[in-house]
Design a protein around this motif. Structure first.
Motif, PDB file in Angstrom:
ATOM      1  N   UNK A 170       0.845  -1.190   0.000  1.00 32.99           N
ATOM      2  CA  UNK A 170       0.000   0.000   0.000  1.00 32.99           C
ATOM      3  C   UNK A 170       0.888   1.251   0.000  1.00 32.99           C
ATOM      4  N   UNK A 171       1.165   1.781  -1.191  1.00 35.83           N
ATOM      5  CA  UNK A 171       2.120   2.884  -1.308  1.00 35.83           C
ATOM      6  C   UNK A 171       1.567   4.204  -0.792  1.00 35.83           C
ATOM      7  N   UNK A 172       0.274   4.269  -0.516  1.00 34.75           N
ATOM      8  CA  UNK A 172      -0.292   5.513  -0.007  1.00 34.75           C
ATOM      9  C   UNK A 172       0.212   5.854   1.389  1.00 34.75           C
ATOM     10  N   UNK A 173       0.841   4.897   2.063  1.00 33.15           N
ATOM     11  CA  UNK A 173       1.330   5.186   3.411  1.00 33.15           C
ATOM     12  C   UNK A 173       2.742   5.774   3.400  1.00 33.15           C
ATOM     13  N   UNK A 174       3.428   5.764   2.250  1.00 38.29           N
ATOM     14  CA  UNK A 174       4.827   6.199   2.216  1.00 38.29           C
ATOM     15  C   UNK A 174       5.025   7.680   2.561  1.00 38.29           C
ATOM     16  N   UNK A 175       4.227   8.600   2.003  1.00 40.79           N
ATOM     17  CA  UNK A 175       4.391   9.997   2.443  1.00 40.79           C
ATOM     18  C   UNK A 175       4.133  10.164   3.937  1.00 40.79           C
ATOM     19  N   UNK A 176       3.203   9.374   4.481  1.00 40.34           N
ATOM     20  CA  UNK A 176       2.899   9.449   5.909  1.00 40.34           C
ATOM     21  C   UNK A 176       4.108   9.010   6.735  1.00 40.34           C
ATOM     22  N   UNK A 177       4.793   7.975   6.268  1.00 43.75           N
ATOM     23  CA  UNK A 177       5.981   7.463   6.970  1.00 43.75           C
ATOM     24  C   UNK A 177       7.012   8.563   7.143  1.00 43.75           C
ATOM     25  N   UNK A 178       7.257   9.317   6.073  1.00 43.82           N
ATOM     26  CA  UNK A 178       8.258  10.385   6.118  1.00 43.82           C
ATOM     27  C   UNK A 178       7.872  11.469   7.118  1.00 43.82           C
ATOM     28  N   UNK A 179       6.602  11.815   7.150  1.00 46.35           N
ATOM     29  CA  UNK A 179       6.158  12.872   8.059  1.00 46.35           C
ATOM     30  C   UNK A 179       6.208  12.404   9.508  1.00 46.35           C
ATOM     31  N   UNK A 180       5.747  11.172   9.753  1.00 47.77           N
ATOM     32  CA  UNK A 180       5.760  10.626  11.113  1.00 47.77           C
ATOM     33  C   UNK A 180       7.185  10.509  11.640  1.00 47.77           C
ATOM     34  N   UNK A 181       8.136  10.147  10.788  1.00 48.97           N
ATOM     35  CA  UNK A 181       9.526   9.995  11.238  1.00 48.97           C
ATOM     36  C   UNK A 181      10.091  11.316  11.749  1.00 48.97           C
ATOM     37  N   UNK A 182       9.562  12.437  11.249  1.00 44.23           N
ATOM     38  CA  UNK A 182      10.030  13.754  11.698  1.00 44.23           C
ATOM     39  C   UNK A 182       9.366  14.210  12.992  1.00 44.23           C
ATOM     40  N   UNK A 183       8.343  13.488  13.433  1.00 45.64           N
ATOM     41  CA  UNK A 183       7.694  13.840  14.693  1.00 45.64           C
ATOM     42  C   UNK A 183       8.605  13.601  15.886  1.00 45.64           C
ATOM     43  N   UNK A 184       9.572  12.682  15.737  1.00 45.66           N
ATOM     44  CA  UNK A 184      10.506  12.398  16.834  1.00 45.66           C
ATOM     45  C   UNK A 184      11.301  13.651  17.174  1.00 45.66           C
ATOM     46  N   UNK A 185      11.921  14.233  16.156  1.00 41.46           N
ATOM     47  CA  UNK A 185      12.706  15.453  16.361  1.00 41.46           C
ATOM     48  C   UNK A 185      11.808  16.605  16.804  1.00 41.46           C
ATOM     49  N   UNK A 186      10.630  16.691  16.208  1.00 40.53           N
ATOM     50  CA  UNK A 186       9.714  17.773  16.554  1.00 40.53           C
ATOM     51  C   UNK A 186       9.300  17.691  18.024  1.00 40.53           C
ATOM     52  N   UNK A 187       9.008  16.482  18.491  1.00 42.42           N
ATOM     53  CA  UNK A 187       8.641  16.300  19.894  1.00 42.42           C
ATOM     54  C   UNK A 187       9.766  16.711  20.829  1.00 42.42           C
ATOM     55  N   UNK A 188      10.995  16.374  20.457  1.00 43.69           N
ATOM     56  CA  UNK A 188      12.161  16.754  21.257  1.00 43.69           C
ATOM     57  C   UNK A 188      12.271  18.266  21.375  1.00 43.69           C
ATOM     58  N   UNK A 189      12.075  18.969  20.269  1.00 48.35           N
ATOM     59  CA  UNK A 189      12.223  20.420  20.285  1.00 48.35           C
ATOM     60  C   UNK A 189      11.059  21.123  20.972  1.00 48.35           C
ATOM     61  N   UNK A 190       9.888  20.507  20.968  1.00 50.69           N
ATOM     62  CA  UNK A 190       8.782  21.072  21.736  1.00 50.69           C
ATOM     63  C   UNK A 190       9.121  21.026  23.231  1.00 50.69           C
ATOM     64  N   UNK A 191       9.638  19.883  23.675  1.00 53.82           N
ATOM     65  CA  UNK A 191      10.028  19.748  25.085  1.00 53.82           C
ATOM     66  C   UNK A 191      11.143  20.726  25.429  1.00 53.82           C
ATOM     67  N   UNK A 192      12.127  20.837  24.532  1.00 56.32           N
ATOM     68  CA  UNK A 192      13.235  21.765  24.752  1.00 56.32           C
ATOM     69  C   UNK A 192      12.722  23.204  24.841  1.00 56.32           C
ATOM     70  N   UNK A 193      11.783  23.560  23.970  1.00 56.89           N
ATOM     71  CA  UNK A 193      11.214  24.908  23.981  1.00 56.89           C
ATOM     72  C   UNK A 193      10.475  25.181  25.288  1.00 56.89           C
ATOM     73  N   UNK A 194       9.697  24.193  25.755  1.00 60.09           N
ATOM     74  CA  UNK A 194       8.954  24.365  27.003  1.00 60.09           C
ATOM     75  C   UNK A 194       9.900  24.566  28.184  1.00 60.09           C
ATOM     76  N   UNK A 195      11.003  23.829  28.178  1.00 66.45           N
ATOM     77  CA  UNK A 195      12.002  23.983  29.247  1.00 66.45           C
ATOM     78  C   UNK A 195      12.628  25.378  29.181  1.00 66.45           C
ATOM     79  N   UNK A 196      12.992  25.802  27.975  1.00 67.62           N
ATOM     80  CA  UNK A 196      13.602  27.120  27.789  1.00 67.62           C
ATOM     81  C   UNK A 196      12.647  28.236  28.219  1.00 67.62           C
ATOM     82  N   UNK A 197      11.381  28.094  27.876  1.00 67.07           N
ATOM     83  CA  UNK A 197      10.392  29.085  28.272  1.00 67.07           C
ATOM     84  C   UNK A 197      10.226  29.090  29.792  1.00 67.07           C
ATOM     85  N   UNK A 198      10.204  27.905  30.401  1.00 63.54           N
ATOM     86  CA  UNK A 198      10.040  27.817  31.858  1.00 63.54           C
ATOM     87  C   UNK A 198      11.200  28.495  32.580  1.00 63.54           C
ATOM     88  N   UNK A 199      12.411  28.317  32.051  1.00 66.00           N
ATOM     89  CA  UNK A 199      13.583  28.939  32.658  1.00 66.00           C
ATOM     90  C   UNK A 199      13.525  30.459  32.574  1.00 66.00           C
TER      91      UNK A 199
END
Length: 275
Positions: A112-141
């Motif tokens: 099912x090749x329709x899932x391939x673009x989704x795979x690429x976007x989901x793989x970037x959620x890892x880094x995005x989640x990390x930077x959201x947490x980093x931003x929240x920490x920076x804002x809290x400080x």
């Protein structure tokens, strides 16, 4: 509409496979390098430092006065704009080449090749989640503690995910037949970061440009997301307080999803032959 419904059905039915492929995609992106997956976090961190140093230290950019907030440290202003932009930039760039990179799967009749673009976007959620947490920490400080308004980051991230999904379906399909499309998207993204209020404040800019130019800037869907991140983290405003922009963003995103999946479905029978 049928193509959109079938696409979301395929995504739901293959959700476990998507997560597994996304995990492997994130790992494989830095395979062979000494630091491996750590590069996925180092590169954006370096870019944040470069932009902060260039604007605050080099160009002497001081504290920002935003709607509902005064004298916001510039580092918080720029981080709240770069965090969503990094995800949008990486998700769109990689979603664009999804079919080309996974050409061996495209040629499999049963996959099912329709899932391939989704795979690429989901793989970037890892880094995005990390930077959201980093931003929240920076804002809290800096005295901006997480609160109920901060939950809106999930809403804006979801909206950005859906926007990237629609655009990636269209881009990945076109890229199969027009190899220069990747370069076109790259140029658009390079220009886009400056046309989006990532490193500058829209309200301050709008006062010095023609009205028609200010309107065009607001037509950029990422304007809504970047502004939303800042309102959630700094100005403490709810997304429904901007009903027109919210309606426009979701109308644009819905159109991108509908048109993107339609084009993808129409060109799908020819992918294997070209690749």
């Amino acid at each position: 509409m049928k193509s959109l419904i079938n696409t979301f059905r395929a995504i739901f039915e293959n959700k476990k496979l998507i997560l597994r492929l996304a995990r492997n995609d994130f790992r494989g992106r830095f395979a062979g390098s000494f630091l491996g997956r750590i590069w996925g976090f180092i590169q954006p961190l370096v870019m944040v430092f470069v932009y902060w140093f260039a604007f605050e230290k080099g160009l002497k950019a001081g504290a920002m006065n935003l709607r509902g907030a005064q004298n916001v440290p510039f580092v918080l202003f720029i981080v709240s704009g770069l965090v969503p932009w990094f995800f949008f930039n990486d998700a769109l760039s990689q979603g664009n080449v999804a079919l080309v990179e996974y050409s061996y799967l495209v040629k499999k009749v049963v996959f099912e090749i329709r899932i391939l673009p989704v795979v690429k976007i989901v793989s970037n959620l890892v880094t995005h989640g990390f930077f959201i947490i980093l931003a929240l920490v920076l804002f809290a400080l800096n005295g901006y503690l997480p609160d109920l308004y901060s939950i809106q980051i999930l809403y804006y991230s979801f909206g950005m995910f859906m926007l990237c999904l629609g655009l990636s379906y269209f881009n990945s399909a076109i890229n199969v037949f027009f190899k220069d499309w990747s370069q076109v998207i790259s140029v658009i993204l390079q220009v886009g970061i400056w046309l989006t209020p990532v490193m500058w404040d829209y309200d301050a800019m709008a006062a010095g440009i023609p009205h028609w130019a200010a309107v065009i800037i607001k037509l950029n869907p990422m304007y809504y997301v970047v502004k939303g991140y800042r309102e959630a983290l700094i100005s403490k405003l709810w997304f429904w307080e901007s009903p027109r922009q919210t309606a426009y963003f979701w109308a644009f995103t819905a159109l991108a999803l509908f048109f993107g999946t339609y084009v993808f479905q129409k060109l799908k029978p020819h992918f294997a032959d070209v690749l």
